[in-house]
Design a protein around this motif. Structure first.
Motif, short mmCIF file in Angstrom:
data_model
loop_
_atom_site.label_atom_id
_atom_site.label_comp_id
_atom_site.label_asym_id
_atom_site.label_seq_id
_atom_site.Cartn_x
_atom_site.Cartn_y
_atom_site.Cartn_z
N ASP A 124 16.14 -91.90 44.11
CA ASP A 124 16.66 -91.00 45.15
C ASP A 124 17.25 -91.75 46.34
O ASP A 124 17.54 -91.12 47.38
CB ASP A 124 15.54 -90.09 45.65
CG ASP A 124 15.06 -89.11 44.58
OD1 ASP A 124 15.91 -88.69 43.77
OD2 ASP A 124 13.85 -88.80 44.55
N ASP A 128 19.07 -89.67 49.37
CA ASP A 128 18.28 -89.68 50.60
C ASP A 128 19.05 -90.30 51.76
O ASP A 128 18.97 -89.84 52.90
CB ASP A 128 16.97 -90.45 50.37
CG ASP A 128 15.90 -89.60 49.69
OD1 ASP A 128 16.24 -88.48 49.26
OD2 ASP A 128 14.75 -90.06 49.57
N ARG A 395 9.71 -90.98 53.38
CA ARG A 395 9.23 -89.72 52.80
C ARG A 395 7.82 -89.86 52.25
O ARG A 395 6.97 -88.98 52.45
CB ARG A 395 10.21 -89.26 51.72
CG ARG A 395 9.78 -88.04 50.96
CD ARG A 395 10.95 -87.35 50.26
NE ARG A 395 11.88 -88.28 49.63
CZ ARG A 395 11.72 -88.78 48.40
NH1 ARG A 395 10.65 -88.47 47.70
NH2 ARG A 395 12.63 -89.59 47.89
#
Length: 418
Positions: A124, A128, A395
């Protein structure tokens, strides 16, 4: 002047990892104090990896530094002064424990496992970063032009096929292109016999310093920042005490994100982590129109040609040598020499740089709580991929501090894995 501060979360380290974590946490309404020794307004220190990187959000960079091929060639690689991977001989005694672990992690089964664990974090990275860049108002800095690995010989190009098949099995998008297609994409490059691997989904930052500046400004608007060097951690009944010259702070939670300087703090938190330092280099030429339009790596040379805003940056190579030795003029000279072999008309470079990459023997970052409890979260050791992994790491850390499931098995990245 000694300041007594209390907070919910203290983040030690103001590079791209620490800043991304602070941005994520403050967006969720968490109280954050960021601790960094650099003056306010200095987004990153001049010898930090966040300052001088290649700008690539390298979703394709799923292979660890240590592989069976590297292990077979390790003696010649380490002691050849012209190798893309080299060692300062004076640092060898101190580096031996790290190198032994590195050798074990370069065995076939370990290297494949490490690649799969890198790929999980990188999956990701590009989306992101696109989201983060948009939130910061820096969408124009992110360029969706992919990245190239160039193979100068037909033999090298043929050998790349197996490598690229493995990357595809890990979710990487890659196209193998012939010399004519490469010529169309980057006409200023010299002709090659081989071809190139094109990673179409990769993005890059054409001004990493400006993007980190935007990130720092956003964090400054939401969080307190202390210019101080955190030198000690001490767990107490109601939190963690962080101290240093002019610093005394009590926090419910501490995030260690001090990059190459994290090992001593990790030990104080109860975790012995085999973190060491790769010394990366770059040189830059100011020019309105760099001769390449996307990051391009001549694979045998171990560096990237990076089209930054108003300049060409040539960045790369790995030198193991710790935090205290001065930059190597030889490494700088080899970058200039290699760049001129590709673009012979380059004049003397306008600037040069050396910085520190925090690196683990298995090429995996350290992310997650330590053995002594969840009040200290580790977030460092990203090696070449700190820029790429910053929002992903943020995250995960935010999920851990909020008590949420990070939707990923963190066992491969925990500080106690060794």
């Amino acid at each position: 002047m000694l300041r007594h501060v209390t907070t919910d979360i203290a983040i030690i380290g103001g590079g791209v990892i620490g800043l991304a974590i602070a941005e994520r946490l403050t967006a969720e309404g968490r109280e954050v104090v960021l601790i960094d020794p650099n003056p306010a307004g200095a987004t990153v220190s001049q010898n930090a990896a966040s300052y001088g990187n290649a700008g690539t959000i390298a979703d394709y960079a799923v292979l660890p530094v240590g592989t069976p091929d590297v292990l077979r060639n390790l003696p010649s690689l380490l002691f050849d002064r012209n190798s893309p991977l080299a060692i300062r001989r004076a640092a060898l005694p101190a580096l031996m424990p790290w190198l032994l672990r590195f050798a074990l992690q370069s065995l076939p089964a370990a290297a494949e496992r490490n690649a799969r664990n890198i790929a999980r974090l990188m999956a990701d990275a590009c989306p992101d970063w696109l989201d983060l860049g948009a939130r910061l108002g820096g969408g124009d800095i992110l360029k969706k032009r992919g990245c190239l690995y160039v193979y100068e010989t037909a033999k090298g190009f043929r050998a790349a096929g197996r490598d690229m098949d493995f990357r595809r099995s890990l979710g990487v998008s890659v196209d193998l292109i012939d010399p004519a297609t490469l010529r169309q994409m980057e006409p200023a490059l010299p002709e090659v016999e081989g071809g190139a691997a094109f990673f179409p989904k990769a993005v890059f930052l054409n001004d990493p310093g400006r993007m980190v500046g935007l990130l720092a400004a956003e964090v400054a608007s939401r969080a307190e920042r202390l210019q101080a060097r955190a030198e000690s951690l001490e767990r107490q009944g109601d939190g963690v005490l962080v101290t240093g010259p002019g610093l005394r702070l009590k926090a419910r939670h501490v995030v260690i994100a001090a990059g190459a300087h994290s090992r001593k703090l990790a030990a104080m938190a109860g975790d012995r982590v085999p973190l060491d330092t790769e010394r990366g280099y770059h040189v830059e030429w100011d020019m309105a129109h760099p001769p390449v339009t996307r990051p391009t790596c001549p694979t045998t040379r171990g560096f990237y040609l990076c089209p930054m805003d108003g300049r060409l940056r040539v960045a790369g190579t790995v030198e193991l040598g710790g935090l205290t030795a001065p930059p190597s003029p030889h490494r700088i000279a080899k970058l200039v020499e290699g760049a001129r072999e590709i673009f012979p008309d380059l004049p003397a470079p306008d600037r040069e740089w050396m910085g520190f990459r925090p690196s683990m023997p298995d090429s995996l970052p350290v992310i997650g709580p330590g053995r002594a409890g969840p009040d200290v979260i580790h977030a460092y050791g990203h090696g070449h991929l700190g820029l790429s992994m910053a929002p992903v790491t943020a995250r995960i850390v935010a999920d851990l501090l909020a008590g949420r499931d990070p939707s990923m098995d963190l066992a491969p990245y925990l500080p106690g894995r060794f």
